[in-house]
Every structure is written in structure tokens, then in C-alpha cells.
Design a protein around this motif. Structure first.
Motif, PDB file in Angstrom:
ATOM      1  N   ILE A  62       0.816  -1.212   0.000  1.00  0.00           N
ATOM      2  CA  ILE A  62       0.000   0.000   0.000  1.00  0.00           C
ATOM      3  C   ILE A  62       0.853   1.266   0.000  1.00  0.00           C
ATOM      4  O   ILE A  62       0.449   2.299  -0.562  1.00  0.00           O
ATOM      5  CB  ILE A  62      -0.987  -0.003   1.187  1.00  0.00           C
ATOM      6  N   GLU A  63       2.044   1.201   0.576  1.00  0.00           N
ATOM      7  CA  GLU A  63       2.895   2.388   0.582  1.00  0.00           C
ATOM      8  C   GLU A  63       3.434   2.694  -0.814  1.00  0.00           C
ATOM      9  O   GLU A  63       3.593   3.858  -1.185  1.00  0.00           O
ATOM     10  CB  GLU A  63       4.038   2.219   1.583  1.00  0.00           C
ATOM     11  N   PHE A  64       3.713   1.650  -1.597  1.00  0.00           N
ATOM     12  CA  PHE A  64       4.125   1.871  -2.984  1.00  0.00           C
ATOM     13  C   PHE A  64       2.985   2.547  -3.748  1.00  0.00           C
ATOM     14  O   PHE A  64       3.199   3.503  -4.507  1.00  0.00           O
ATOM     15  CB  PHE A  64       4.490   0.553  -3.662  1.00  0.00           C
ATOM     16  N   LEU A  65       1.765   2.053  -3.569  1.00  0.00           N
ATOM     17  CA  LEU A  65       0.611   2.639  -4.257  1.00  0.00           C
ATOM     18  C   LEU A  65       0.385   4.079  -3.815  1.00  0.00           C
ATOM     19  O   LEU A  65       0.104   4.957  -4.644  1.00  0.00           O
ATOM     20  CB  LEU A  65      -0.642   1.808  -3.976  1.00  0.00           C
ATOM     21  N   ARG A  66       0.517   4.319  -2.515  1.00  0.00           N
ATOM     22  CA  ARG A  66       0.307   5.672  -2.005  1.00  0.00           C
ATOM     23  C   ARG A  66       1.334   6.638  -2.605  1.00  0.00           C
ATOM     24  O   ARG A  66       0.996   7.767  -3.005  1.00  0.00           O
ATOM     25  CB  ARG A  66       0.390   5.663  -0.477  1.00  0.00           C
TER      26      ARG A  66
END
Length: 344
Positions: free
Chosen positions: A101-105
Motif C-alpha cells: 500500500i505504501e508503494f501505491l500511495r
């Protein structure tokens, strides 16, 4: 210019012909920005108001930067366009990171920074990751949507079983899969039916068979070095020439109809259901307008039957992606809860 048929995407009415921007930046020899702008504007003016882009279409968010520059030059188009962004993939490896999710964010933050005050209307994973599950990916996407990073969640290269699972997590705004007279295998047909019954639009990418249906290439050797199609089996060797027999038959139908073969191919996709939106891409303004206007061409019952009979009996030679990428496509069998049939 008469308006083309419309459909709802992410709460907006858009034309039933979209516009794909990939080749404007993810290309061995991309066109000059000013030439791209002319084609983009021509498509939008003709009614192609839903655009397909991706964070990895070229180095350093090149396609997103192109769009941002277009809106700087033509700010009056910002509110006219629904922007569908695929992301969650590394540019060089195209490895999907939907379970991070941090990559997507970070992907979304960079995209929004470049776009400025143009909102991301729909965001989707280009492909599901090999590790993790459909549920994990779409829970992440729904979390980010609720944070206000984009308006609606999309899906890409997903089969019916995966879509059913994703729909239990969040509402899907649009499904992007390859649909064309050159790519209409059983799993794709099932997604088209599912789309119709669930009233969810389909973004039909590569609707002209990556230029094959328009005879962009006369021989396999015509494909330039560095072009992805150099690796695609159906564009190689004898398969290429056998597949041209399909184009020969489609040319005959188009000639009788009084349209060009690209318009026939696009009109056929529009006629598959009430929710199909082909997304042809072109850097030629005249071609962009011709493509968009094909949304208003209606095929007769006899023409559709003739095409259906051809598709049911003609076997396209070669797969639509190289072997290493085939496991990510819509036709792949879902494994619980690991691999899904989703692809790039």
C-alpha cells in the motif's frame, strides 16, 4: 460534429469511444509533444472524453507529464475529461506492487503532484501481483480511495472470478481488458457478458490489434526494434502471415459497409454491449477523429453474424503476449488465494 453515444464512468457521462495515450510516450520513437497535443485535442473534440493512461508509460511518469502539459496548454479540457490511471508497477520491470500500500500511495502522490489540480478519476492496478490475493489488492485500493487520493477504483486484465471477488470489497468503476477482432478468446467474452449484466463499463484496449487490423505492418520485419510486438508470438514468422487472412476477410466486410477496417473493428466492439468503450490511440488527428466517430456506426444483424461466424471458425495463430507474461492475463485460471487471472 454529431455527439457520439454516451455511458457513465465514475459518475460522469463519457463518449463510447475513449482514447489511449500509451503510444504517445511508451514508444521507441514517440511523437513530438505538439503533435501529440493535436491528436489528443482532436479526439476529445470528437467525443473521446475518457482517457487511458498509466504511471509507467515511459520513464519518470512520462505519460502523466504529457497529460499535465496538455491541460496547462488547454485548461478548458480539465473538466471535460475522465482520467483513468493504471499504476502500482515499476517502470523498468513492470512488476506489480498491489500488495504494497505504501508503494501505491507514493505512486498516487507523485501522479497527483504532476497533474496539479486535475483529479485522478479512476485508479487501478495494471496487473495483480503474484503474491497476495485479489482481496488484499482491492482492500488497499479502497483504503486509498477513502483517503481521497482518487474518485473510483478500476480493474485491469481480470477474469470473472477475480472481478466477483473484487466487487465484494469495493465498487468497480471500469474494467480494462484487451478486446478486439484479433483478441476475443472465451475468457474475454465472459468478461464482456459480466460487464453487461453488472452494468460496469469495459475499457477495450488494443482494439485494433496493436495495428495489425489496420495493416500497419506488412511483414514481421516492419515492426521496429524496441517495439513490444517484436516479442509477441502472433506477430512473428508464419503466424503473422496466417493471421493476415483474418484481416483480408474483415477488409471485405468493411468495403461493403463503406467504412475503413479500423472503423468496422471499433464499431463492432461498441456493439458488443451497452458498456464497451474501445480506447484506440493515434498521434494522427485525422485518424483520431475517424476512430472516435466509429462509435456512431451501427452494424446490421447480418454484418454481425458474418463477423461472428468468422471469429468462431478462424483460429488466431500465436498468443497475445510472450510466454512469460501469459500467466497474468484474463484467461489464466485463478488460484486461491494466490495467482489470479489478471494481467498487464
Amino acid at each position: 460534429m454529431s455527439p457520439i453515444p454516451q455511458v457513465q464512468v465514475a459518475g460522469h457521462s463519457v463518449g463510447r469511444m475513449g482514447y489511449g495515450l500509451m503510444q504517445l510516450t511508451w514508444n521507441p520513437k514517440p511523437p513530438a509533444e505538439e503533435d501529440s497535443f493535436k491528436a489528443i485535442k482532436a479526439a476529445a473534440d470528437a467525443g473521446a472524453t475518457c482517457w487511458s493512461t498509466a504511471t509507467f508509460y515511459g520513464p519518470d511518469f512520462a505519460n502523466i507529464r504529457l497529460i499535465a502539459n496538455f491541460f496547462k496548454a488547454y485548461p478548458e479540457y480539465k473538466d471535460k475529461i475522465v482520467l483513468v490511471v493504471k499504476g502500482g508497477a515499476d517502470y523498468k520491470t513492470i512488476e506489480p506492487y498491489g500488495n504494497d500500500i505504501e508503494f501505491l500511495r507514493s505512486d498516487l502522490a507523485k501522479t497527483q503532484e504532476i497533474l496539479g489540480d486535475k483529479k485522478i478519476d479512476v485508479y487501478s492496478m495494471a496487473r495483480l501481483p503474484e503474491k497476495g490475493s485479489v482481496e488484499e489488492v482491492f482492500t488497499n485500493l479502497e483504503t486509498l480511495r477513502k483517503e481521497g487520493l482518487f474518485t473510483a477504483v478500476g480493474a485491469s486484465e481480470m477474469g470473472v472470478e477475480s472481478l466477483e471477488r473484487a466487487q465484494k470489497i469495493t465498487q468497480i468503476a471500469i474494467i480494462e481488458i484487451e478486446v478486439s477482432l484479433f483478441s476475443f478468446e472465451p475468457a474475454i467474452r465472459e468478461v464482456v457478458k459480466w460487464s453487461q449484466s453488472n452494468k460496469i463499463p469495459i475499457f477495450a484496449y488494443s482494439p485494433l490489434g496493436r495495428g495489425f487490423l489496420t495493416r500497419t505492418y506488412k511483414t514481421p520485419e516492419d515492426i521496429p526494434d524496441g517495439d513490444f510486438k517484436k516479442m509477441v508470438p502472433r506477430f512473428q514468422g508464419e503466424a503473422f502471415y496466417q493471421n493476415l487472412k483474418l484481416v483480408d476477410r474483415l477488409d471485405e466486410i468493411a468495403a461493403k459497409k463503406g467504412v475503413n477496417t479500423s472503423q468496422l473493428a471499433l464499431a463492432w466492439i461498441v456493439g458488443l454491449s451497452d458498456y464497451t468503450i474501445p480506447i484506440p490511440g493515434s498521434s494522427n488527428p485525422k485518424r483520431a477523429v475517424e476512430n472516435t466517430q466509429a462509435a456512431s456506426i451501427t452494424l446490421t444483424a447480418d454484418e454481425n453474424k458474418t463477423i461472428s461466424d468468422i471469429l468462431d471458425t478462424f483460429e488466431v495463430q500465436g498468443t497475445r503476449y510472450p510466454g512469460a507474461a501469459m500467466h497474468q492475463l484474463v484467461s489464466q485460471v485463478v488460484l486461491e488465494p494466490q495467482l489470479t487471472e489478471d494481467g498487464f
